[in-house]
Design an enzyme around this catalytic site. Structure first.
Site, PDB file in Angstrom:
ATOM      1  N   TYR A  32       0.828  -1.205   0.000  1.00 42.87           N
ATOM      2  CA  TYR A  32       0.000   0.000   0.000  1.00 42.87           C
ATOM      3  C   TYR A  32       0.861   1.252   0.000  1.00 42.87           C
ATOM      4  O   TYR A  32       2.079   1.204   0.193  1.00 42.87           O
ATOM      5  CB  TYR A  32      -0.956   0.009   1.196  1.00 42.87           C
ATOM      6  CG  TYR A  32      -0.310   0.353   2.525  1.00 42.87           C
ATOM      7  CD1 TYR A  32       0.464  -0.579   3.205  1.00 42.87           C
ATOM      8  CD2 TYR A  32      -0.467   1.610   3.098  1.00 42.87           C
ATOM      9  CE1 TYR A  32       1.050  -0.261   4.432  1.00 42.87           C
ATOM     10  CE2 TYR A  32       0.108   1.936   4.322  1.00 42.87           C
ATOM     11  CZ  TYR A  32       0.869   0.998   4.976  1.00 42.87           C
ATOM     12  OH  TYR A  32       1.457   1.326   6.171  1.00 42.87           O
ATOM     13  N   ARG A  51       7.980   4.271  -4.812  1.00 41.20           N
ATOM     14  CA  ARG A  51       8.116   3.302  -3.706  1.00 41.20           C
ATOM     15  C   ARG A  51       7.073   2.181  -3.829  1.00 41.20           C
ATOM     16  O   ARG A  51       7.358   1.021  -3.544  1.00 41.20           O
ATOM     17  CB  ARG A  51       7.975   4.027  -2.361  1.00 41.20           C
ATOM     18  CG  ARG A  51       8.246   3.116  -1.169  1.00 41.20           C
ATOM     19  CD  ARG A  51       8.266   3.872   0.141  1.00 41.20           C
ATOM     20  NE  ARG A  51       6.955   4.406   0.489  1.00 41.20           N
ATOM     21  CZ  ARG A  51       6.722   5.182   1.541  1.00 41.20           C
ATOM     22  NH1 ARG A  51       7.711   5.527   2.351  1.00 41.20           N
ATOM     23  NH2 ARG A  51       5.511   5.648   1.797  1.00 41.20           N
ATOM     24  N   ARG A  99      -7.612 -20.352  -1.579  1.00 39.21           N
ATOM     25  CA  ARG A  99      -6.566 -20.193  -0.566  1.00 39.21           C
ATOM     26  C   ARG A  99      -5.481 -21.248  -0.685  1.00 39.21           C
ATOM     27  O   ARG A  99      -5.736 -22.442  -0.552  1.00 39.21           O
ATOM     28  CB  ARG A  99      -7.174 -20.241   0.835  1.00 39.21           C
ATOM     29  CG  ARG A  99      -6.135 -19.947   1.915  1.00 39.21           C
ATOM     30  CD  ARG A  99      -6.737 -19.931   3.310  1.00 39.21           C
ATOM     31  NE  ARG A  99      -5.697 -19.619   4.294  1.00 39.21           N
ATOM     32  CZ  ARG A  99      -4.879 -20.522   4.823  1.00 39.21           C
ATOM     33  NH1 ARG A  99      -4.963 -21.786   4.478  1.00 39.21           N
ATOM     34  NH2 ARG A  99      -3.954 -20.166   5.692  1.00 39.21           N
ATOM     35  N   LYS A 146       6.438  -1.782   1.903  1.00 39.18           N
ATOM     36  CA  LYS A 146       5.229  -1.212   2.541  1.00 39.18           C
ATOM     37  C   LYS A 146       4.099  -2.228   2.379  1.00 39.18           C
ATOM     38  O   LYS A 146       3.203  -2.077   1.537  1.00 39.18           O
ATOM     39  CB  LYS A 146       4.897   0.162   1.943  1.00 39.18           C
ATOM     40  CG  LYS A 146       4.099   1.035   2.917  1.00 39.18           C
ATOM     41  CD  LYS A 146       4.201   2.496   2.549  1.00 39.18           C
ATOM     42  CE  LYS A 146       3.220   3.372   3.314  1.00 39.18           C
ATOM     43  NZ  LYS A 146       3.341   3.352   4.766  1.00 39.18           N
ATOM     44  N   GLU A 178      12.264   2.389  14.138  1.00 41.65           N
ATOM     45  CA  GLU A 178      11.312   3.409  13.682  1.00 41.65           C
ATOM     46  C   GLU A 178      10.041   3.314  14.504  1.00 41.65           C
ATOM     47  O   GLU A 178       9.890   2.407  15.328  1.00 41.65           O
ATOM     48  CB  GLU A 178      11.010   3.229  12.187  1.00 41.65           C
ATOM     49  CG  GLU A 178      10.328   1.912  11.866  1.00 41.65           C
ATOM     50  CD  GLU A 178       9.982   1.750  10.388  1.00 41.65           C
ATOM     51  OE1 GLU A 178       9.978   2.725   9.628  1.00 41.65           O
ATOM     52  OE2 GLU A 178       9.690   0.596  10.008  1.00 41.65           O
ATOM     53  N   LEU A 202      11.102   1.451   7.018  1.00 44.98           N
ATOM     54  CA  LEU A 202      10.534   1.930   5.759  1.00 44.98           C
ATOM     55  C   LEU A 202      11.306   3.182   5.327  1.00 44.98           C
ATOM     56  O   LEU A 202      11.594   4.047   6.157  1.00 44.98           O
ATOM     57  CB  LEU A 202       9.051   2.282   5.950  1.00 44.98           C
ATOM     58  CG  LEU A 202       8.361   2.700   4.660  1.00 44.98           C
ATOM     59  CD1 LEU A 202       8.107   1.503   3.762  1.00 44.98           C
ATOM     60  CD2 LEU A 202       7.050   3.412   4.947  1.00 44.98           C
TER      61      LEU A 202
HETATM   62  N1  PDD Z   1       2.924   5.196   7.480  1.00 39.67           N
HETATM   63  N2  PDD Z   1       7.601   3.832   8.961  1.00 39.67           N
HETATM   64  C1  PDD Z   1       6.442   3.168   8.994  1.00 39.67           C
HETATM   65  C2  PDD Z   1       6.394   1.827   9.639  1.00 39.67           C
HETATM   66  C3  PDD Z   1       5.273   3.742   8.431  1.00 39.67           C
HETATM   67  O1  PDD Z   1       4.120   3.076   8.461  1.00 39.67           O
HETATM   68  C4  PDD Z   1       5.359   5.042   7.866  1.00 39.67           C
HETATM   69  C5  PDD Z   1       4.178   5.708   7.233  1.00 39.67           C
HETATM   70  C6  PDD Z   1       6.602   5.693   7.860  1.00 39.67           C
HETATM   71  C7  PDD Z   1       6.780   7.067   7.242  1.00 39.67           C
HETATM   72  O2  PDD Z   1       6.717   6.995   5.854  1.00 39.67           O
HETATM   73  P1  PDD Z   1       6.211   8.217   4.976  1.00 39.67           P
HETATM   74  O3  PDD Z   1       6.969   9.398   5.414  1.00 39.67           O
HETATM   75  O4  PDD Z   1       6.517   7.806   3.583  1.00 39.67           O
HETATM   76  O5  PDD Z   1       4.719   8.354   5.234  1.00 39.67           O
HETATM   77  C8  PDD Z   1       7.705   5.059   8.411  1.00 39.67           C
HETATM   78  C9  PDD Z   1       1.778   5.656   6.736  1.00 39.67           C
HETATM   79  C10 PDD Z   1       1.516   7.089   6.846  1.00 39.67           C
HETATM   80  C11 PDD Z   1       0.577   4.793   7.067  1.00 39.67           C
HETATM   81  O6  PDD Z   1       0.788   3.623   7.389  1.00 39.67           O
HETATM   82  O7  PDD Z   1      -0.554   5.275   6.963  1.00 39.67           O
END
Ligand code: PDD
Length: 282
Positions: A32, A51, A99, A146, A178, A202
């Site tokens: 996503y 990405r 499945r 992601k 993170e 990420l």
């Molecule tokens: N999440 N690390 C993780 C685990 C994340 O889920 C996110 C962002 C980030 C920051 O990434 P970015 O700056 O590209 O948004 C780092 C999004 C916002 C979400 O899950 O909705």
């Protein structure tokens, strides 16, 4: 009526349904992105979709869309839902098939879904800062993808909620990785430290913007690991994400950071970030 995009169609929300055999639903087998919308424009959208395609590639998924086609798709949805400020969520799963853990043979078409959300920038939190807690990082070893598999992140965020915090800052052993949904930074003696880009985090798009800002302001940006103890003794702590932007952490595990006040470098980064909103939204 709010529209949702599913597989080439813009459907009314109530008609937006996917199969019980969708591999995203059954296995979390998908990826996503979440993209921010400011004043009707998409922020750093090219970076997000690059990405997205990388994540797809890493899990062996052929989306059949180019970056430009994806931008066109979300822009249409944005207009249909008349979003001024908010965000767009888009996901792709490996599709619908009986499945079976291994990839479907013959392969099926991925299911692509997108919806929008309207909301304002988090002005109050950006101004005052939020609380964080630390927790062990129990996730898998491909946090660079992601992926829809967010159970580790969900449990971490719920831990934060339990302790009245906004974000859970994760660590593997002593090393800070993170947040549950953000990247994490320690600022010490005018230098900003953050985890290097590898499989443990990420590669945040907001992190990239912060790096651009540090370049503009001549703030050293060091991509090296640091410990929980280092973070707790930092002058300033921030987290960043598409929705949280440059968010100050003023209390960590119940202890004040910078006497519970937002620090000067955080303010500079927020200021610099605002300029990129203007220059990188299309
Ligand atoms: N999440 N690390 C993780 C685990 C994340 O889920 C996110 C962002 C980030 C920051 O990434 P970015 O700056 O590209 O948004 C780092 C999004 C916002 C979400 O899950 O909705």
């Amino acid at each position: 009526m709010t529209k949702v995009f599913i597989n080439g169609e813009f459907l009314d929300e109530k008609d937006a349904k996917v199969s019980y055999e969708d591999r995203g639903y059954v296995f979390g087998d998908g990826i996503y992105e979440y993209i921010r919308v400011y004043e009707g424009k998409l922020f750093t959208v090219k970076e997000h979709f690059e990405r997205f395609l990388r994540s797809a590639d890493e899990i062996g998924l052929d989306l059949g869309y180019t970056v430009d086609e994806l931008i066109d798709l979300v822009r249409q949805l944005l207009h249909q839902n008349n979003v001024k400020n908010g965000g767009i969520y888009i996901q792709a799963t490996r599709g619908v098939a009986p499945r079976n853990h291994s990839f479907p043979i013959p392969s099926v078409k991925p299911v692509i879904m997108a919806f929008t959300k309207s909301y304002d920038r988090p002005y109050e939190d950006l101004d005052k800062g939020v609380f964080g807690v630390t927790t062990e990082d129990i996730r898998w070893l491909r946090c660079d993808i992601k992926s829809l598999n967010l159970l580790g992140n969900v449990l971490a965020k719920e831990y934060a909620v339990k302790y009245n915090a906004t974000e859970a800052i994760q660590h593997r052993g002593e090393t800070v990785t993170e947040g549950a949904s953000s990247n994490v930074y320690a600022i010490k003696d005018g230098v900003i430290y953050t985890h290097p880009i590898n499989n443990y985090i990420l590669n945040g798009i907001t992190r990239r913007v912060i790096k651009w800002v540090t370049d503009d302001y001549n703030i050293p940006f060091i991509e090296e690991t640091f410990t929980v103890d280092f973070l707790k003794n930092a002058d300033e702590v921030i987290i960043s994400s598409t929705s949280a932007e440059v968010m100050p952490i003023i209390k960590l595990d119940g202890e004040n950071i910078n006497k519970g006040k937002v620090g000067p470098i955080t303010r500079q980064l927020q200021e610099g970030f605002k300029k990129y909103i203007e220059s990188h939204s299309i």
